[in-house]
Motif scaffolding. Structure first.
Motif, PDB file in Angstrom:
ATOM      1  N   HIS A  15       0.841  -1.197   0.000  1.00 45.19           N
ATOM      2  CA  HIS A  15       0.000   0.000   0.000  1.00 45.19           C
ATOM      3  C   HIS A  15       0.873   1.243   0.000  1.00 45.19           C
ATOM      4  O   HIS A  15       2.051   1.194   0.384  1.00 45.19           O
ATOM      5  CB  HIS A  15      -0.911   0.009   1.234  1.00 45.19           C
ATOM      6  CG  HIS A  15      -1.867  -1.137   1.283  1.00 45.19           C
ATOM      7  ND1 HIS A  15      -3.112  -1.100   0.697  1.00 45.19           N
ATOM      8  CD2 HIS A  15      -1.750  -2.377   1.837  1.00 45.19           C
ATOM      9  CE1 HIS A  15      -3.743  -2.246   0.893  1.00 45.19           C
ATOM     10  NE2 HIS A  15      -2.925  -3.047   1.586  1.00 45.19           N
ATOM     11  N   CYS A  16       0.282   2.358  -0.390  1.00 45.11           N
ATOM     12  CA  CYS A  16       1.028   3.610  -0.503  1.00 45.11           C
ATOM     13  C   CYS A  16       0.229   4.740   0.112  1.00 45.11           C
ATOM     14  O   CYS A  16      -0.962   4.900  -0.162  1.00 45.11           O
ATOM     15  CB  CYS A  16       1.303   3.917  -1.980  1.00 45.11           C
ATOM     16  SG  CYS A  16       2.072   5.527  -2.271  1.00 45.11           S
ATOM     17  N   GLY A  17       0.878   5.534   0.970  1.00 47.19           N
ATOM     18  CA  GLY A  17       0.340   6.799   1.430  1.00 47.19           C
ATOM     19  C   GLY A  17       1.073   7.933   0.735  1.00 47.19           C
ATOM     20  O   GLY A  17       2.195   7.750   0.249  1.00 47.19           O
ATOM     21  N   LEU A  18       0.464   9.106   0.689  1.00 47.66           N
ATOM     22  CA  LEU A  18       1.053  10.230  -0.031  1.00 47.66           C
ATOM     23  C   LEU A  18       1.189  11.444   0.876  1.00 47.66           C
ATOM     24  O   LEU A  18       0.282  11.780   1.630  1.00 47.66           O
ATOM     25  CB  LEU A  18       0.204  10.594  -1.251  1.00 47.66           C
ATOM     26  CG  LEU A  18       0.199   9.559  -2.390  1.00 47.66           C
ATOM     27  CD1 LEU A  18      -0.796   9.958  -3.467  1.00 47.66           C
ATOM     28  CD2 LEU A  18       1.593   9.393  -2.979  1.00 47.66           C
ATOM     29  N   MET A  19       2.325  12.130   0.761  1.00 48.00           N
ATOM     30  CA  MET A  19       2.586  13.356   1.504  1.00 48.00           C
ATOM     31  C   MET A  19       3.031  14.436   0.518  1.00 48.00           C
ATOM     32  O   MET A  19       3.053  14.219  -0.693  1.00 48.00           O
ATOM     33  CB  MET A  19       3.663  13.105   2.562  1.00 48.00           C
ATOM     34  CG  MET A  19       4.958  12.554   2.016  1.00 48.00           C
ATOM     35  SD  MET A  19       6.085  12.055   3.330  1.00 48.00           S
ATOM     36  CE  MET A  19       7.469  11.433   2.357  1.00 48.00           C
ATOM     37  N   ASP A  20       3.363  15.624   1.043  1.00 44.21           N
ATOM     38  CA  ASP A  20       3.829  16.752   0.230  1.00 44.21           C
ATOM     39  C   ASP A  20       2.819  17.082  -0.863  1.00 44.21           C
ATOM     40  O   ASP A  20       3.073  16.897  -2.051  1.00 44.21           O
ATOM     41  CB  ASP A  20       5.212  16.464  -0.367  1.00 44.21           C
ATOM     42  CG  ASP A  20       5.903  17.743  -0.832  1.00 44.21           C
ATOM     43  OD1 ASP A  20       5.297  18.827  -0.711  1.00 44.21           O
ATOM     44  OD2 ASP A  20       7.031  17.660  -1.315  1.00 44.21           O
ATOM     45  N   TRP A  21       1.684  17.662  -0.444  1.00 40.64           N
ATOM     46  CA  TRP A  21       0.554  17.896  -1.330  1.00 40.64           C
ATOM     47  C   TRP A  21       0.550  19.306  -1.939  1.00 40.64           C
ATOM     48  O   TRP A  21      -0.502  19.819  -2.306  1.00 40.64           O
ATOM     49  CB  TRP A  21      -0.745  17.643  -0.575  1.00 40.64           C
ATOM     50  CG  TRP A  21      -1.013  16.194  -0.336  1.00 40.64           C
ATOM     51  CD1 TRP A  21      -0.489  15.401   0.637  1.00 40.64           C
ATOM     52  CD2 TRP A  21      -1.879  15.342  -1.098  1.00 40.64           C
ATOM     53  NE1 TRP A  21      -0.965  14.119   0.534  1.00 40.64           N
ATOM     54  CE2 TRP A  21      -1.823  14.057  -0.519  1.00 40.64           C
ATOM     55  CE3 TRP A  21      -2.703  15.551  -2.216  1.00 40.64           C
ATOM     56  CZ2 TRP A  21      -2.556  12.981  -1.017  1.00 40.64           C
ATOM     57  CZ3 TRP A  21      -3.429  14.478  -2.703  1.00 40.64           C
ATOM     58  CH2 TRP A  21      -3.356  13.208  -2.111  1.00 40.64           C
ATOM     59  N   GLY A  22       1.711  19.954  -2.053  1.00 30.85           N
ATOM     60  CA  GLY A  22       1.765  21.258  -2.681  1.00 30.85           C
ATOM     61  C   GLY A  22       1.177  21.228  -4.088  1.00 30.85           C
ATOM     62  O   GLY A  22       1.402  20.283  -4.854  1.00 30.85           O
ATOM     63  N   ARG A  23       0.409  22.258  -4.420  1.00 30.21           N
ATOM     64  CA  ARG A  23      -0.270  22.396  -5.716  1.00 30.21           C
ATOM     65  C   ARG A  23      -1.363  21.346  -5.931  1.00 30.21           C
ATOM     66  O   ARG A  23      -1.812  21.120  -7.065  1.00 30.21           O
ATOM     67  CB  ARG A  23       0.714  22.375  -6.888  1.00 30.21           C
ATOM     68  CG  ARG A  23       1.472  23.684  -7.045  1.00 30.21           C
ATOM     69  CD  ARG A  23       2.359  23.710  -8.267  1.00 30.21           C
ATOM     70  NE  ARG A  23       1.599  23.684  -9.514  1.00 30.21           N
ATOM     71  CZ  ARG A  23       2.141  23.807 -10.723  1.00 30.21           C
ATOM     72  NH1 ARG A  23       3.460  23.962 -10.839  1.00 30.21           N
ATOM     73  NH2 ARG A  23       1.398  23.776 -11.811  1.00 30.21           N
ATOM     74  N   VAL A  24      -1.825  20.685  -4.865  1.00 34.79           N
ATOM     75  CA  VAL A  24      -2.955  19.777  -5.019  1.00 34.79           C
ATOM     76  C   VAL A  24      -4.145  20.562  -5.555  1.00 34.79           C
ATOM     77  O   VAL A  24      -4.343  21.732  -5.246  1.00 34.79           O
ATOM     78  CB  VAL A  24      -3.299  19.097  -3.673  1.00 34.79           C
ATOM     79  CG1 VAL A  24      -3.677  20.107  -2.601  1.00 34.79           C
ATOM     80  CG2 VAL A  24      -4.418  18.077  -3.854  1.00 34.79           C
TER      81      VAL A  24
END
Length: 432
Positions: free
Chosen positions: A298-307
């Motif tokens: 599984h994968c989580g995501l961080m660093d959401w700049g410009r989302v």
């Protein structure tokens, strides 16, 4: 650029709480600010407080504001209340180039607020405080710290070093699944509607973004420069993109892409089934990975700049642009098909993988011409003894992220152009 006026603190637009704008100001604000901030975010009970700061160490790296490893102790530990934290400022008052990206945090703060929902479709770092002051571009985000290399969580992976990773394809499948699931949840209406409304999609504004900055003559010069650079350092690039026949194709097709840039982008941003809220830059260094009891990755995501809302093909290029060229060449079609299946399963529209691939190709073409045509001088400036480098895996590239990413991303950009025949792809898109 001149010296940046230093701001010590601002009052946030979201909570109305004054928050520190840089590392020294956070140190001075101390436990009283952290207590007030965590209460404002709804993370810390009113009868609890931050008792002590037990770690305070700057975290190097990143392309925008300053970052900090922060650990705290509480008067009364609460279930799920993390002690090991990560603080991210939008500003870097000592570096005008890094500070110029300060506006990227505004959308990241909104995403942090939305991610508090227990039904959020993917794993993201839990926000303990998130606020932004739009007028000055000043923001602060404090989240729990991902425990890379501890327990079930794999070590952190730097971008463009996939050859160090066990089974890169499995990791990219997990990444693609994550960005598809949040995109599908958005299209299904499963995300907080009040917050989603703050991520409007403007096709005209999206089409105007990331313009190709050169005229036809300057692009021609850059093609010639790449051909010379690849000829002098053939060990750095796949043979196919060094071949004179491909250079001739570029010289013929690039001016046509430039001429039709507006029409291409208008079509890319007009297909509503491909527009969704998702991560803009999901390279492996912005993810973390773990396996469940059945062994599924599984994968989580961080660093959401410009989302924000975007064409999902752009999000896929953001996720795949730093992959090993051979892996991307062999498995891109399968990854595009996986995205469409996961997007649909999460509630998004049914999308033809062939259409998604066409959009992907044209984002690679336009983004590559906008941002990667100056890779040769950037690489040469950072690694002056390139003739001694053994290839892309050489320790010189391992030590220099800028040179490494320019090398890999330009190789992927041009390799995909050669392999997927972007000239005819452009004509197909324009004919839709």
């Amino acid at each position: 650029m001149g010296q940046i006026p230093i701001i010590d603190a601002v009052r946030g637009d979201r909570h109305g709480l004054e928050f520190p704008a840089h590392i020294a100001a956070l140190r001075a604000a101390g436990i009283d600010f952290l207590t007030a901030a965590f209460r404002a975010e709804g993370i810390l009970d009113a009868d609890n407080r931050v008792r002590a700061i037990t770690e305070f160490a700057e975290c190097p790296g990143g392309s925008t504001g300053r970052k900090l490893f922060l650990s705290v102790a509480y008067d009364r530990p609460q279930p799920g209340l993390p002690e090991r934290l990560f603080a991210k400022f939008s500003r870097d008052f000592d570096d005008p180039v890094r500070d110029s990206g300060k506006d990227q945090m505004e959308s990241e703060v909104l995403l942090a607020a939305m991610s508090h929902s227990p039904d959020f479709p993917i794993a993201v770092p839990r926000a303990l405080f998130a606020d932004y002051h739009r007028e000055s571009g000043t923001g602060l985000l404090i989240t729990d710290r991902i425990a890379f290399g501890r327990g079930d969580i794999e070590p952190h992976y730097d971008k463009c070093l996939d050859w160090r990773m066990a089974d890169p394809l499995e990791h990219y499948r997990a990444l693609v699944t994550a960005i598809a699931r949040i995109a599908g949840a958005h299209r299904a209406g499963d995300l907080d509607a009040d917050i989603v409304s703050q991520f409007p999609f403007d096709p005209g504004r999206a089409a105007a973004g990331d313009p190709i900055r050169y005229d036809a003559r300057r692009l021609g010069n850059r093609i010639a420069r790449f051909a010379d650079f690849a000829g002098r350092y053939p060990h750095l690039f796949p043979e196919a993109i060094r071949h004179p026949d491909f250079i001739t194709r570029l010289e013929r097709e690039v001016p046509r892409v430039l001429e039709q840039e507006g029409a291409i982008k208008a079509r890319l941003h007009a297909h509503s089934d491909l527009i969704a809220l998702t991560h803009w830059n999901a390279n492996v260094d912005n993810g973390w990975f773990w396996r469940d009891e059945a062994g599924q990755l599984h994968c989580g995501l961080m660093d959401w700049g410009r989302v924000g809302q975007m064409n999902v093909a752009l999000a896929l290029w953001g996720a795949l642009s730093a992959a090993e060229p051979e892996m991307l060449a062999e498995h891109l079609d399968d990854l595009l098909t996986l995205f469409t299946a996961e997007y649909r399963a999460a509630g998004g529209p049914r999308v033809d993988p062939v259409l998604l691939g066409l959009h992907f190709d044209m984002f690679v073409a336009t983004m590559g011409l906008a941002w990667l045509m100056d890779a040769p001088p950037m690489i040469a400036a950072r690694i002056p003894d390139l003739e001694a480098a053994s290839g892309p895996h050489d320790p010189r590239f391992q030590r220099d992220e800028v040179a490494r990413t320019q090398l890999y991303m330009s190789a992927n950009f041009l390799g995909l152009w050669e392999r997927r025949d972007f000239g005819p792809s452009m004509e197909k898109l324009l004919a839709l």
